[in-house]
Design a protein around this motif. Structure first.
Motif, PDB file in Angstrom:
ATOM      1  N   GLU A  27      31.260  35.548  52.333  1.00 41.14           N
ATOM      2  CA  GLU A  27      30.771  35.273  53.686  1.00 41.14           C
ATOM      3  C   GLU A  27      31.890  35.548  54.690  1.00 41.14           C
ATOM      4  N   GLU A  28      31.480  35.841  55.908  1.00 44.63           N
ATOM      5  CA  GLU A  28      32.465  36.089  56.965  1.00 44.63           C
ATOM      6  C   GLU A  28      33.385  34.874  57.138  1.00 44.63           C
ATOM      7  N   GLY A  29      34.701  35.127  57.183  1.00 42.43           N
ATOM      8  CA  GLY A  29      35.673  34.062  57.417  1.00 42.43           C
ATOM      9  C   GLY A  29      36.091  33.308  56.163  1.00 42.43           C
ATOM     10  N   GLU A  30      35.520  33.686  55.022  1.00 43.42           N
ATOM     11  CA  GLU A  30      35.780  32.977  53.777  1.00 43.42           C
ATOM     12  C   GLU A  30      36.945  33.595  53.007  1.00 43.42           C
ATOM     13  N   VAL A  31      37.653  32.764  52.225  1.00 43.74           N
ATOM     14  CA  VAL A  31      38.533  33.302  51.194  1.00 43.74           C
ATOM     15  C   VAL A  31      37.851  33.034  49.858  1.00 43.74           C
ATOM     16  N   VAL A  32      37.613  34.092  49.107  1.00 40.20           N
ATOM     17  CA  VAL A  32      36.954  33.986  47.806  1.00 40.20           C
ATOM     18  C   VAL A  32      37.905  34.505  46.740  1.00 40.20           C
ATOM     19  N   THR A  33      38.018  33.751  45.652  1.00 46.35           N
ATOM     20  CA  THR A  33      38.905  34.139  44.554  1.00 46.35           C
ATOM     21  C   THR A  33      38.090  34.670  43.385  1.00 46.35           C
ATOM     22  N   LEU A  34      38.638  35.714  42.779  1.00 46.30           N
ATOM     23  CA  LEU A  34      38.044  36.268  41.558  1.00 46.30           C
ATOM     24  C   LEU A  34      39.107  36.152  40.474  1.00 46.30           C
ATOM     25  N   ILE A  35      38.820  35.354  39.445  1.00 42.27           N
ATOM     26  CA  ILE A  35      39.800  35.185  38.375  1.00 42.27           C
ATOM     27  C   ILE A  35      39.191  35.584  37.039  1.00 42.27           C
ATOM     28  N   GLY A  36      40.062  35.749  36.066  1.00 45.30           N
ATOM     29  CA  GLY A  36      39.604  36.131  34.738  1.00 45.30           C
ATOM     30  C   GLY A  36      40.797  36.585  33.916  1.00 45.30           C
ATOM     31  N   ALA A  37      40.626  36.616  32.619  1.00 44.63           N
ATOM     32  CA  ALA A  37      41.708  37.025  31.729  1.00 44.63           C
ATOM     33  C   ALA A  37      42.025  38.509  31.938  1.00 44.63           C
ATOM     34  N   ASN A  38      43.133  38.970  31.372  1.00 49.89           N
ATOM     35  CA  ASN A  38      43.477  40.397  31.423  1.00 49.89           C
ATOM     36  C   ASN A  38      42.320  41.225  30.894  1.00 49.89           C
ATOM     37  N   GLY A  39      41.984  42.266  31.648  1.00 51.28           N
ATOM     38  CA  GLY A  39      40.929  43.168  31.183  1.00 51.28           C
ATOM     39  C   GLY A  39      39.522  42.680  31.472  1.00 51.28           C
ATOM     40  N   ALA A  40      39.384  41.566  32.189  1.00 51.37           N
ATOM     41  CA  ALA A  40      38.051  41.012  32.459  1.00 51.37           C
ATOM     42  C   ALA A  40      37.253  41.888  33.424  1.00 51.37           C
ATOM     43  N   GLY A  41      37.977  42.679  34.246  1.00 50.67           N
ATOM     44  CA  GLY A  41      37.279  43.570  35.177  1.00 50.67           C
ATOM     45  C   GLY A  41      37.545  43.282  36.644  1.00 50.67           C
ATOM     46  N   LYS A  42      38.598  42.527  36.924  1.00 53.94           N
ATOM     47  CA  LYS A  42      38.886  42.120  38.313  1.00 53.94           C
ATOM     48  C   LYS A  42      39.269  43.321  39.180  1.00 53.94           C
ATOM     49  N   THR A  43      40.232  44.101  38.700  1.00 55.63           N
ATOM     50  CA  THR A  43      40.664  45.280  39.465  1.00 55.63           C
ATOM     51  C   THR A  43      39.514  46.272  39.601  1.00 55.63           C
ATOM     52  N   THR A  44      38.752  46.423  38.539  1.00 57.93           N
ATOM     53  CA  THR A  44      37.601  47.330  38.576  1.00 57.93           C
ATOM     54  C   THR A  44      36.634  46.924  39.688  1.00 57.93           C
ATOM     55  N   THR A  45      36.418  45.620  39.840  1.00 53.75           N
ATOM     56  CA  THR A  45      35.505  45.130  40.887  1.00 53.75           C
ATOM     57  C   THR A  45      36.023  45.519  42.269  1.00 53.75           C
ATOM     58  N   LEU A  46      37.318  45.286  42.522  1.00 50.83           N
ATOM     59  CA  LEU A  46      37.872  45.629  43.834  1.00 50.83           C
ATOM     60  C   LEU A  46      37.818  47.133  44.078  1.00 50.83           C
ATOM     61  N   ARG A  47      38.110  47.898  43.047  1.00 49.33           N
ATOM     62  CA  ARG A  47      38.114  49.359  43.223  1.00 49.33           C
ATOM     63  C   ARG A  47      36.696  49.913  43.391  1.00 49.33           C
ATOM     64  N   ALA A  48      35.724  49.200  42.876  1.00 49.15           N
ATOM     65  CA  ALA A  48      34.332  49.599  43.125  1.00 49.15           C
ATOM     66  C   ALA A  48      33.993  49.382  44.597  1.00 49.15           C
ATOM     67  N   VAL A  49      34.441  48.256  45.147  1.00 49.16           N
ATOM     68  CA  VAL A  49      34.172  47.961  46.569  1.00 49.16           C
ATOM     69  C   VAL A  49      34.880  48.982  47.458  1.00 49.16           C
ATOM     70  N   SER A  50      36.112  49.329  47.119  1.00 53.12           N
ATOM     71  CA  SER A  50      36.858  50.333  47.897  1.00 53.12           C
ATOM     72  C   SER A  50      36.344  51.738  47.673  1.00 53.12           C
ATOM     73  N   ARG A  51      35.429  51.881  46.752  1.00 55.91           N
ATOM     74  CA  ARG A  51      34.827  53.167  46.404  1.00 55.91           C
ATOM     75  C   ARG A  51      35.834  54.109  45.725  1.00 55.91           C
ATOM     76  N   LEU A  52      36.779  53.515  45.019  1.00 54.37           N
ATOM     77  CA  LEU A  52      37.723  54.333  44.260  1.00 54.37           C
ATOM     78  C   LEU A  52      37.183  54.578  42.854  1.00 54.37           C
ATOM     79  N   LEU A  53      36.112  53.882  42.518  1.00 53.20           N
ATOM     80  CA  LEU A  53      35.454  54.080  41.229  1.00 53.20           C
ATOM     81  C   LEU A  53      33.962  54.262  41.473  1.00 53.20           C
ATOM     82  N   LYS A  54      33.344  55.026  40.610  1.00 49.03           N
ATOM     83  CA  LYS A  54      31.921  55.296  40.741  1.00 49.03           C
ATOM     84  C   LYS A  54      31.122  54.074  40.261  1.00 49.03           C
TER      85      LYS A  54
END
Ligand code: ATP
Length: 236
Positions: A27-54
């Motif tokens: 939501e606008e103005g929110e800080v949201v955390t995404l956590i998970g073990a190594n390899g859970a897919g956190k970086t993949t999620t951010l890179r999908a939003v940035s459109r660096l991944l298909k």
């Protein structure tokens, strides 16, 4: 309407499904955390939003606009900036050149100069070192530079990937103070962190990723004391 919405998003690396049917909102103005073990897919999620991944399946909607098929620079123009894992500052360029790079899509030259001045006010150490090569900065200073560079695009949503990675504990606290200040100023932040407790203590809501799927979500204050969550981000 959420500022950012991921609706059943799946991303693959070849045959490997890195995230599957992932749904989340910021939501606008929110800080949201995404956590998970190594390899859970956190970086993949951010890179999908940035459109660096298909994105293979699902939709990503930002301020009501579907960005699932946009190019990365179009996403920056819409108001999303990422501070990448490992900082990735240009070591052989000056601090100032790195910051200018963050504003490369902006045409409002005078305001860019004004934002540089504000950035040096907020990050005095970057100001002192503005003509130094970024590669000569300490790890903490490089992290500040990576955040400041992202802010130079005047984002409505800031994606922070592991801002505390590899930093000494005292510097980590400094970085989180900056995150809190940005949040207080109304910057919306999606934060990926291995330092889960600290991240939860600095965010309103948390999503827990396990093997590419969200397994828990809710107010950070509740999840931070949940044994099952602890188990999840420590890798089971
Ligand atoms: P970390 O904390 O280790 O960065 P993460 O939660 O950010 O982990 P991702 O980097 O998103 O995880 O990786 C998710 C899954 O995708 C993992 O199984 C990883 O091995 C796989 N993966 C990531 N990048 C690639 C790639 N370039 N090619 C193939 N598989 C990849």
């Amino acid at each position: 309407m959420a500022l950012l919405e991921l609706d059943n998003v799946s991303v693959n690396y070849g045959a490997i499904q890195a995230i599957r049917s992932l749904s989340m909102t910021v939501e606008e103005g929110e800080v949201v955390t995404l956590i998970g073990a190594n390899g859970a897919g956190k970086t993949t999620t951010l890179r999908a939003v940035s459109r660096l991944l298909k994105v293979r399946e699902g939709r990503i909607v930002f301020r009501g606009q579907d960005l699932t098929r946009l190019a990365p620079d179009a996403v920056v123009r819409l108001g999303i900036a990422q501070s990448p894992e490992g900082r990735q500052v240009l070591a052989r360029q000056s601090v100032q050149d790195n910051l200018e790079l963050g504003a490369y899509l902006r045409g409002d030259r005078r305001e860019v100069v004004e934002d540089l001045r504000r950035m040096y006010e907020r990050f005095p150490r970057l100001g002192e070192r503005r003509h130094q090569l970024a590669g000569t900065l300490s790890g903490g200073e490089q992290q500040m530079l990576a955040i400041a560079r992202a802010l130079m695009s005047r984002p409505k949503l800031l994606l922070l990937d592991e801002p505390s990675l590899g930093l000494a504990p005292i510097i980590v606290l400094e970085i989180f103070t900056i995150i809190r200040e940005l949040a207080d100023q109304g910057v919306t932040i999606l934060l990926v962190e291995q330092n889960a407790k600290l991240a939860m203590n600095h965010s309103a809501r948390t999503y827990v990723l396990e093997a590419g799927s969200i397994t828990f979500s809710g107010p950070s204050a509740r999840l931070v004391n949940d044994e099952r969550v602890l188990h999840a981000y420590l890798g089971g």
